[in-house]
Motif scaffolding. Structure first.
Motif, PDB file in Angstrom:
ATOM      1  N   MET A 166       0.811  -1.204   0.000  1.00 38.00           N
ATOM      2  CA  MET A 166       0.000   0.000   0.000  1.00 38.00           C
ATOM      3  C   MET A 166       0.858   1.273   0.000  1.00 38.00           C
ATOM      4  O   MET A 166       0.328   2.377  -0.164  1.00 38.00           O
ATOM      5  N   GLN A 167       2.150   1.117   0.189  1.00 32.43           N
ATOM      6  CA  GLN A 167       3.039   2.274   0.212  1.00 32.43           C
ATOM      7  C   GLN A 167       3.337   2.710  -1.227  1.00 32.43           C
ATOM      8  O   GLN A 167       3.787   1.919  -2.046  1.00 32.43           O
ATOM      9  N   ARG A 168       3.094   3.977  -1.529  1.00 33.39           N
ATOM     10  CA  ARG A 168       3.370   4.462  -2.871  1.00 33.39           C
ATOM     11  C   ARG A 168       4.867   4.725  -3.013  1.00 33.39           C
ATOM     12  O   ARG A 168       5.468   5.437  -2.203  1.00 33.39           O
ATOM     13  N   VAL A 169       5.472   4.144  -4.049  1.00 31.87           N
ATOM     14  CA  VAL A 169       6.906   4.286  -4.277  1.00 31.87           C
ATOM     15  C   VAL A 169       7.156   4.607  -5.746  1.00 31.87           C
ATOM     16  O   VAL A 169       6.294   4.397  -6.603  1.00 31.87           O
ATOM     17  N   ALA A 170       8.353   5.113  -6.028  1.00 33.16           N
ATOM     18  CA  ALA A 170       8.743   5.419  -7.400  1.00 33.16           C
ATOM     19  C   ALA A 170      10.260   5.366  -7.509  1.00 33.16           C
ATOM     20  O   ALA A 170      10.976   5.489  -6.503  1.00 33.16           O
ATOM     21  N   ALA A 171      10.740   5.197  -8.715  1.00 34.05           N
ATOM     22  CA  ALA A 171      12.185   5.126  -8.938  1.00 34.05           C
ATOM     23  C   ALA A 171      12.541   5.648 -10.318  1.00 34.05           C
ATOM     24  O   ALA A 171      11.713   5.650 -11.233  1.00 34.05           O
ATOM     25  N   THR A 172      13.775   6.101 -10.441  1.00 31.81           N
ATOM     26  CA  THR A 172      14.349   6.416 -11.755  1.00 31.81           C
ATOM     27  C   THR A 172      15.609   5.594 -11.920  1.00 31.81           C
ATOM     28  O   THR A 172      16.208   5.114 -10.951  1.00 31.81           O
ATOM     29  N   ARG A 173      16.028   5.441 -13.198  1.00 29.20           N
ATOM     30  CA  ARG A 173      17.218   4.625 -13.463  1.00 29.20           C
ATOM     31  C   ARG A 173      17.964   5.154 -14.682  1.00 29.20           C
ATOM     32  O   ARG A 173      17.382   5.578 -15.665  1.00 29.20           O
ATOM     33  N   ILE A 174      19.295   5.144 -14.568  1.00 29.00           N
ATOM     34  CA  ILE A 174      20.198   5.299 -15.709  1.00 29.00           C
ATOM     35  C   ILE A 174      21.055   4.039 -15.738  1.00 29.00           C
ATOM     36  O   ILE A 174      21.790   3.751 -14.783  1.00 29.00           O
ATOM     37  N   LYS A 175      20.963   3.279 -16.809  1.00 35.76           N
ATOM     38  CA  LYS A 175      21.649   1.992 -16.861  1.00 35.76           C
ATOM     39  C   LYS A 175      23.163   2.129 -16.909  1.00 35.76           C
ATOM     40  O   LYS A 175      23.893   1.278 -16.390  1.00 35.76           O
TER      41      LYS A 175
END
Length: 493
Positions: A166-175
């Motif tokens: 239920m916890q809202r999470v987000a991420a970004t990535r540069i490979k």
């Protein structure tokens, strides 16, 4: 006692001195260069692999480089600047690999995706806005954003396993992010320099005396701690790249430009995972948001590392207060740096940074359980018995005099150079080593202004760093060409 004459004396055996020595050797092989290091081998203080984050700081995942504005927007100028500066380092390293000066790239740099991870509505909104602003610029065009549980499970399995759904999470990535073992890099550069004529490395030799003669040349005395032998040096140019030791030496130099500078020392610690089966499940650098009042070097991250060829998994760093300027320094370093010329700025900073002081004191008194509890924000399944505490390096943040005589605490790096160009010092911390090549170009331009204007030095500098004199922030075609080469040469693509 005979006086050893030199064109250049590099004080400190870390990545900054090694980078400047390498660049000057490439620009003019005839220069007589002496490197003096107080420890018995190079790259053992801030540059050592265990004493820094090893992140190739490019602004990809470090959220403190993109602060929020009052109206909810995100400022990206700092991230663009640092990214372009890191590209300069990648170009220099690529050239040195191509010339056989540096060994196989994997001995000092490895592809390690750079990711940012946040939770909660407010921070998710911030990260999404940050992604929108950065990915619109060519330097960050490869950035990805996701809130998808499936993507996150692929990107960072340790972090999402058994997390509250239920916890809202987000991420970004540069490979194509990187992990850099700056200790191995520095040792490789110094080892090559030692094979060259007109280069001398003096170990176990701290500087005891530095003074400028009437003719503009510098007198330096060093004492070998093992033999007791005193050596007198005389040189036309001195670089103080001694990490936390640079400020006291800069003060001893007596140059006008040193007036008003002070230092605020901060120590660091890592939690290190001792279970190989956990280490192999994580293959990225995952940065979160720093606690309120924390210095930039304490932005929490779960970090894949390759140190001296061995994989490791670290979390932290946890900051703390210290009076030492170096890991192997003296408890009297801080009080010894207080001078009539910087007393007012230092007192001003101490009054205006109570949040930082409280934060550091709180960090000092954390238990092992407290630190593992912080780790569980990133790795919910973390067990106390699987992680051990290890000391990291010391950092000395810059205290700088401002108009009116007060002071300001600076989080970054700064070159302080004498007006006659005969001495330069590097102060400060992050992004530090990642931008060493750009910083040392700055030193060369300020301290060798006539030589850098010559066709010979211009041509050689463009061989070392093909983008020299041009803007990677403004020129997309140039960035594309440069990045294609560096990612291929350093095996980061």
């Amino acid at each position: 006692m005979a006086v050893r004459q030199a064109d250049v004396v590099l004080v400190g055996g870390g990545v900054m001195s090694a980078t400047l020595g390498m660049m000057l050797r490439q620009l003019d092989p005839s220069l007589d260069i002496v490197m003096v290091e107080r420890l018995d081998h190079v790259a053992h203080e801030s540059t050592d692999g265990w004493n820094n984050a090893g992140t190739g700081h490019a602004g990809y995942c470090e959220l403190n480089y993109t602060p929020e504005t009052g109206d909810g927007d995100v400022t990206i100028d700092r991230a663009l600047q640092i990214n372009a500066q890191f590209e300069v380092s990648l170009q220099l390293w690529s050239y040195l690999v191509e010339q056989g000066i540096l060994p196989e790239p994997s001995s000092f740099i490895n592809r390690t995706p750079h990711q940012s991870f946040v939770w909660g509505e407010k921070d998710v909104a911030f990260l999404k806005r940050r992604y929108e602003r950065l990915s619109a610029h060519h330097l960050f065009r490869d950035m990805e954003y996701t809130e998808s549980p499936k993507d996150l499970e692929e990107w960072m399995p340790l972090i999402v396993n058994n997390r509250d759904p239920m916890q809202r999470v987000a991420a970004t990535r540069i490979k194509h992010g990187s992990d850099v073992d700056f200790g191995s890099l520095t040792r490789s550069m110094v080892s090559w320099l030692e094979t060259q004529p007109n280069f001398e490395l003096m170990l176990s030799s701290p500087v005891h005396y530095i003074d400028q003669r009437d003719n503009g040349r510098w007198k330096i005395r060093v004492k070998n701690q093992k033999t007791g032998e005193l050596t007198k040096l005389e040189t036309g140019f001195v670089f103080l790249g001694a990490g936390g030791g640079a400020l006291p030496l800069l003060q001893k130099s007596g140059i006008d430009e040193a007036r008003g500078y002070g230092g605020f020392p901060v120590s660091g610690q890592w939690l290190v995972c001792g279970k190989p089966d956990i280490v192999k499940q994580h293959n990225s650098k995952v940065y979160g948001k720093a606690p309120i009042g924390a210095p930039p070097m304490s932005v929490p991250h779960l970090d894949t590392r390759i140190i001296n060829g061995e994989p490791a998994l670290l979390f932290g760093p946890f900051a703390g207060f210290t009076t030492r300027f170096l890991k192997q320094g003296s408890i009297f370093d801080l009080i010894g740096s207080v001078k009539p010329t910087n007393l007012k700025p230092m007192l001003s900073v101490s009054k205006s940074n109570m949040d930082l002081t409280r934060y550091l004191i709180g960090e000092v008194f954390q238990s092992h359980g407290d630190r593992v509890a912080s780790l569980r924000n990133f790795f919910p399944d973390a067990m106390e018995e699987d992680w051990q505490l290890r000391m990291a390096g010391q950092r000395v943040q810059i205290i700088k005099q401002v108009d009116g005589g007060g002071g300001k605490l600076e989080f970054g790096t700064e070159i302080v150079a004498a007006k006659d160009g005969t001495l330069a010092a590097l102060l400060g911390a992050s992004p530090g080593a990642s931008t060493a090549a750009n910083a040392m170009i700055n030193v060369i331009e300020r301290c060798f202004p006539e030589k850098i204007k010559t066709p010979e030095w211009q041509e050689r500098m463009k061989e070392l760093v093909p983008s020299y004199g041009q803007s990677l922030v403004e020129d997309e075609a140039l960035l594309t060409k440069v990045r294609e080469r560096t990612l291929s040469t350093l095996k980061l693509g």
